[in-house]
Design a protein around this motif. Sequence first.
Motif, PDB file in Angstrom:
ATOM      1  N   LYS A 234       0.936  -1.165   0.225  1.00 55.77           N
ATOM      2  CA  LYS A 234       0.481   0.566   0.319  1.00 55.77           C
ATOM      3  C   LYS A 234       0.835   1.122   0.008  1.00 55.77           C
ATOM      4  CE  LYS A 234      -3.873  -2.245   2.408  1.00 55.77           C
ATOM      5  NZ  LYS A 234      -4.951  -2.744   4.218  1.00 55.77           N
ATOM      6  N   LEU A 235       1.756   1.111   0.567  1.00 55.38           N
ATOM      7  CA  LEU A 235       2.628   2.549   0.963  1.00 55.38           C
ATOM      8  C   LEU A 235       3.754   2.518  -0.530  1.00 55.38           C
ATOM      9  CD1 LEU A 235       3.813   2.128   4.467  1.00 55.38           C
ATOM     10  CD2 LEU A 235       2.748   3.973   3.886  1.00 55.38           C
ATOM     11  N   GLU A 236       3.948   2.024  -0.850  1.00 55.40           N
ATOM     12  CA  GLU A 236       4.621   1.948  -1.956  1.00 55.40           C
ATOM     13  C   GLU A 236       3.890   1.956  -3.124  1.00 55.40           C
ATOM     14  OE1 GLU A 236       6.590  -2.524  -2.594  1.00 55.40           O
ATOM     15  OE2 GLU A 236       8.253  -2.002  -1.639  1.00 55.40           O
ATOM     16  N   GLU A 237       2.689   1.873  -3.332  1.00 56.07           N
ATOM     17  CA  GLU A 237       1.581   2.637  -4.469  1.00 56.07           C
ATOM     18  C   GLU A 237       1.259   3.570  -4.540  1.00 56.07           C
ATOM     19  OE1 GLU A 237      -2.979   1.656  -4.223  1.00 56.07           O
ATOM     20  OE2 GLU A 237      -1.552   0.093  -4.700  1.00 56.07           O
ATOM     21  N   LEU A 238       1.235   4.391  -2.575  1.00 60.10           N
ATOM     22  CA  LEU A 238       1.059   5.491  -2.743  1.00 60.10           C
ATOM     23  C   LEU A 238       2.216   6.479  -2.602  1.00 60.10           C
ATOM     24  CD1 LEU A 238      -0.753   6.351   0.322  1.00 60.10           C
ATOM     25  CD2 LEU A 238      -2.144   6.299  -1.218  1.00 60.10           C
ATOM     26  N   LEU A 239       3.469   6.166  -3.005  1.00 60.40           N
ATOM     27  CA  LEU A 239       4.675   6.754  -3.536  1.00 60.40           C
ATOM     28  C   LEU A 239       5.122   7.045  -4.554  1.00 60.40           C
ATOM     29  CD1 LEU A 239       7.039   5.196  -0.175  1.00 60.40           C
ATOM     30  CD2 LEU A 239       6.896   7.347  -1.079  1.00 60.40           C
ATOM     31  N   GLN A 240       4.184   5.531  -5.083  1.00 61.18           N
ATOM     32  CA  GLN A 240       4.220   5.569  -6.600  1.00 61.18           C
ATOM     33  C   GLN A 240       3.511   7.493  -7.527  1.00 61.18           C
ATOM     34  OE1 GLN A 240       2.098   2.569  -8.522  1.00 61.18           O
ATOM     35  NE2 GLN A 240       4.297   0.866  -7.853  1.00 61.18           N
ATOM     36  N   GLU A 241       2.805   7.757  -6.724  1.00 61.14           N
ATOM     37  CA  GLU A 241       2.044   8.747  -6.705  1.00 61.14           C
ATOM     38  C   GLU A 241       2.976  10.644  -6.873  1.00 61.14           C
ATOM     39  OE1 GLU A 241      -2.122   8.462  -5.626  1.00 61.14           O
ATOM     40  OE2 GLU A 241      -1.615   6.565  -6.002  1.00 61.14           O
ATOM     41  N   ASN A 242       3.382   9.868  -5.394  1.00 58.47           N
ATOM     42  CA  ASN A 242       4.229  11.013  -4.733  1.00 58.47           C
ATOM     43  C   ASN A 242       5.002  10.547  -3.909  1.00 58.47           C
ATOM     44  OD1 ASN A 242       4.521  13.043  -3.773  1.00 58.47           O
ATOM     45  ND2 ASN A 242       2.833  13.348  -1.886  1.00 58.47           N
ATOM     46  N   SER A 243       6.592  10.515  -4.335  1.00 58.30           N
ATOM     47  CA  SER A 243       7.783   9.463  -4.819  1.00 58.30           C
ATOM     48  C   SER A 243       8.481  10.015  -3.256  1.00 58.30           C
ATOM     49  CB  SER A 243       8.333   9.750  -5.308  1.00 58.30           C
ATOM     50  OG  SER A 243       9.388  10.557  -5.658  1.00 58.30           O
ATOM     51  N   GLY A 244       8.341  11.723  -2.760  1.00 57.87           N
ATOM     52  CA  GLY A 244       8.957  12.292  -2.297  1.00 57.87           C
ATOM     53  C   GLY A 244       8.231  12.959  -1.218  1.00 57.87           C
ATOM     54  N   ASP A 245       7.292  12.161  -0.586  1.00 61.43           N
ATOM     55  CA  ASP A 245       6.538  12.049   0.901  1.00 61.43           C
ATOM     56  C   ASP A 245       7.690  11.606   1.741  1.00 61.43           C
ATOM     57  OD1 ASP A 245       5.067  11.559   2.845  1.00 61.43           O
ATOM     58  OD2 ASP A 245       3.271  13.367   1.503  1.00 61.43           O
ATOM     59  N   ALA A 246       8.097  12.189   2.772  1.00 60.93           N
ATOM     60  CA  ALA A 246       8.443  12.481   3.515  1.00 60.93           C
ATOM     61  C   ALA A 246       7.956  11.196   4.730  1.00 60.93           C
ATOM     62  CB  ALA A 246       9.023  13.110   4.046  1.00 60.93           C
ATOM     63  N   PHE A 247       6.529  11.424   4.787  1.00 59.11           N
ATOM     64  CA  PHE A 247       5.774  10.839   5.670  1.00 59.11           C
ATOM     65  C   PHE A 247       5.738   9.474   5.543  1.00 59.11           C
ATOM     66  CE2 PHE A 247       1.961   8.920   7.158  1.00 59.11           C
ATOM     67  CZ  PHE A 247       2.139   8.956   8.675  1.00 59.11           C
ATOM     68  N   LEU A 248       5.014   9.328   4.300  1.00 58.80           N
ATOM     69  CA  LEU A 248       5.302   7.520   3.478  1.00 58.80           C
ATOM     70  C   LEU A 248       6.394   6.923   3.470  1.00 58.80           C
ATOM     71  CD1 LEU A 248       2.502   8.585   0.525  1.00 58.80           C
ATOM     72  CD2 LEU A 248       2.447   7.918   2.274  1.00 58.80           C
ATOM     73  N   ASN A 249       7.847   8.178   2.951  1.00 66.39           N
ATOM     74  CA  ASN A 249       8.907   7.658   2.932  1.00 66.39           C
ATOM     75  C   ASN A 249       8.970   6.123   3.977  1.00 66.39           C
ATOM     76  OD1 ASN A 249      10.644   7.419   0.295  1.00 66.39           O
ATOM     77  ND2 ASN A 249       9.634   9.065   0.021  1.00 66.39           N
ATOM     78  N   HIS A 250       9.197   7.427   5.191  1.00 68.96           N
ATOM     79  CA  HIS A 250       9.831   7.055   6.375  1.00 68.96           C
ATOM     80  C   HIS A 250       8.886   5.594   7.628  1.00 68.96           C
ATOM     81  CE1 HIS A 250      10.512   7.768  10.936  1.00 68.96           C
ATOM     82  NE2 HIS A 250       9.473   7.072  11.233  1.00 68.96           N
ATOM     83  N   ALA A 251       7.379   5.473   6.679  1.00 71.48           N
ATOM     84  CA  ALA A 251       6.321   4.643   7.099  1.00 71.48           C
ATOM     85  C   ALA A 251       7.148   3.181   6.679  1.00 71.48           C
ATOM     86  CB  ALA A 251       5.099   4.846   6.742  1.00 71.48           C
ATOM     87  N   LEU A 252       7.342   3.490   5.055  1.00 72.56           N
ATOM     88  CA  LEU A 252       7.636   2.793   4.371  1.00 72.56           C
ATOM     89  C   LEU A 252       9.017   2.103   5.397  1.00 72.56           C
ATOM     90  CD1 LEU A 252       7.121   0.173   2.472  1.00 72.56           C
ATOM     91  CD2 LEU A 252       8.517   1.601   0.575  1.00 72.56           C
ATOM     92  N   ALA A 253       9.722   3.187   5.566  1.00 71.93           N
ATOM     93  CA  ALA A 253      10.678   2.470   6.417  1.00 71.93           C
ATOM     94  C   ALA A 253      11.072   1.607   7.054  1.00 71.93           C
ATOM     95  CB  ALA A 253      12.842   3.953   6.469  1.00 71.93           C
ATOM     96  N   LEU A 254       9.825   2.139   7.596  1.00 72.42           N
ATOM     97  CA  LEU A 254       9.183   1.519   9.571  1.00 72.42           C
ATOM     98  C   LEU A 254       8.913   0.001   9.131  1.00 72.42           C
ATOM     99  CD1 LEU A 254       7.898   3.965  11.722  1.00 72.42           C
ATOM    100  CD2 LEU A 254      10.223   3.598  11.677  1.00 72.42           C
ATOM    101  N   GLU A 255       8.023  -0.172   8.443  1.00 70.27           N
ATOM    102  CA  GLU A 255       7.640  -1.347   7.529  1.00 70.27           C
ATOM    103  C   GLU A 255       8.426  -2.444   7.303  1.00 70.27           C
ATOM    104  OE1 GLU A 255       4.604  -2.374   8.176  1.00 70.27           O
ATOM    105  OE2 GLU A 255       4.189  -0.776   9.077  1.00 70.27           O
ATOM    106  N   TYR A 256       9.532  -1.794   7.053  1.00 68.11           N
ATOM    107  CA  TYR A 256      10.716  -2.804   6.291  1.00 68.11           C
ATOM    108  C   TYR A 256      11.393  -2.592   7.445  1.00 68.11           C
ATOM    109  CZ  TYR A 256      10.031  -2.592   1.466  1.00 68.11           C
ATOM    110  OH  TYR A 256      10.046  -2.475  -0.090  1.00 68.11           O
ATOM    111  N   VAL A 257      11.381  -2.256   8.715  1.00 60.91           N
ATOM    112  CA  VAL A 257      12.181  -2.558  10.029  1.00 60.91           C
ATOM    113  C   VAL A 257      11.589  -3.948  10.610  1.00 60.91           C
ATOM    114  CG1 VAL A 257      12.665  -1.944  12.290  1.00 60.91           C
ATOM    115  CG2 VAL A 257      13.675  -0.474  10.105  1.00 60.91           C
ATOM    116  N   LYS A 258      10.452  -3.869  10.022  1.00 59.31           N
ATOM    117  CA  LYS A 258       8.863  -5.008  11.252  1.00 59.31           C
ATOM    118  C   LYS A 258       9.320  -5.807  10.246  1.00 59.31           C
ATOM    119  CE  LYS A 258       5.732  -1.775  12.257  1.00 59.31           C
ATOM    120  NZ  LYS A 258       4.450  -0.580  11.904  1.00 59.31           N
ATOM    121  N   ALA A 259       9.306  -6.179   9.299  1.00 57.52           N
ATOM    122  CA  ALA A 259       9.638  -6.834   8.600  1.00 57.52           C
ATOM    123  C   ALA A 259      11.125  -7.727   8.375  1.00 57.52           C
ATOM    124  CB  ALA A 259       9.210  -6.791   6.546  1.00 57.52           C
ATOM    125  N   GLY A 260      11.952  -7.179   8.531  1.00 59.31           N
ATOM    126  CA  GLY A 260      13.303  -7.325   8.820  1.00 59.31           C
ATOM    127  C   GLY A 260      14.241  -7.444   7.941  1.00 59.31           C
TER     128      GLY A 260
END
Length: 103
Positions: A6-32
Amino acid sequence: MSRIEKLEELLQENSGDAFLNHALALEYVKAGDDLKAGRLFKTLLEKNEDYVGSYYHLGKLLERGGDEAGAITVYKKGMEVAQRLGEQHAYNELKSACEYLEF
């Protein structure tokens, strides 16, 4: 659809969104997936130096990966930014993380 998708899809529309990038990074942390998370945090901070919360998380990733010197550098940079922005809570968290490694 996973949160990462979902976050990657949202970032396709707005790749520079800092909040979305931060949230995606945190999801990757959770995923290991520290490698992807670290790359996202680094890119985010290169483009948005004032996104204070990412310094802490990037520092923790580096610390967990055994790069204590790198983590200290990130924490100190984050402390400078937090102080400049008047973000006392973030400053205190970064300082505490940094001091833990330095002593």
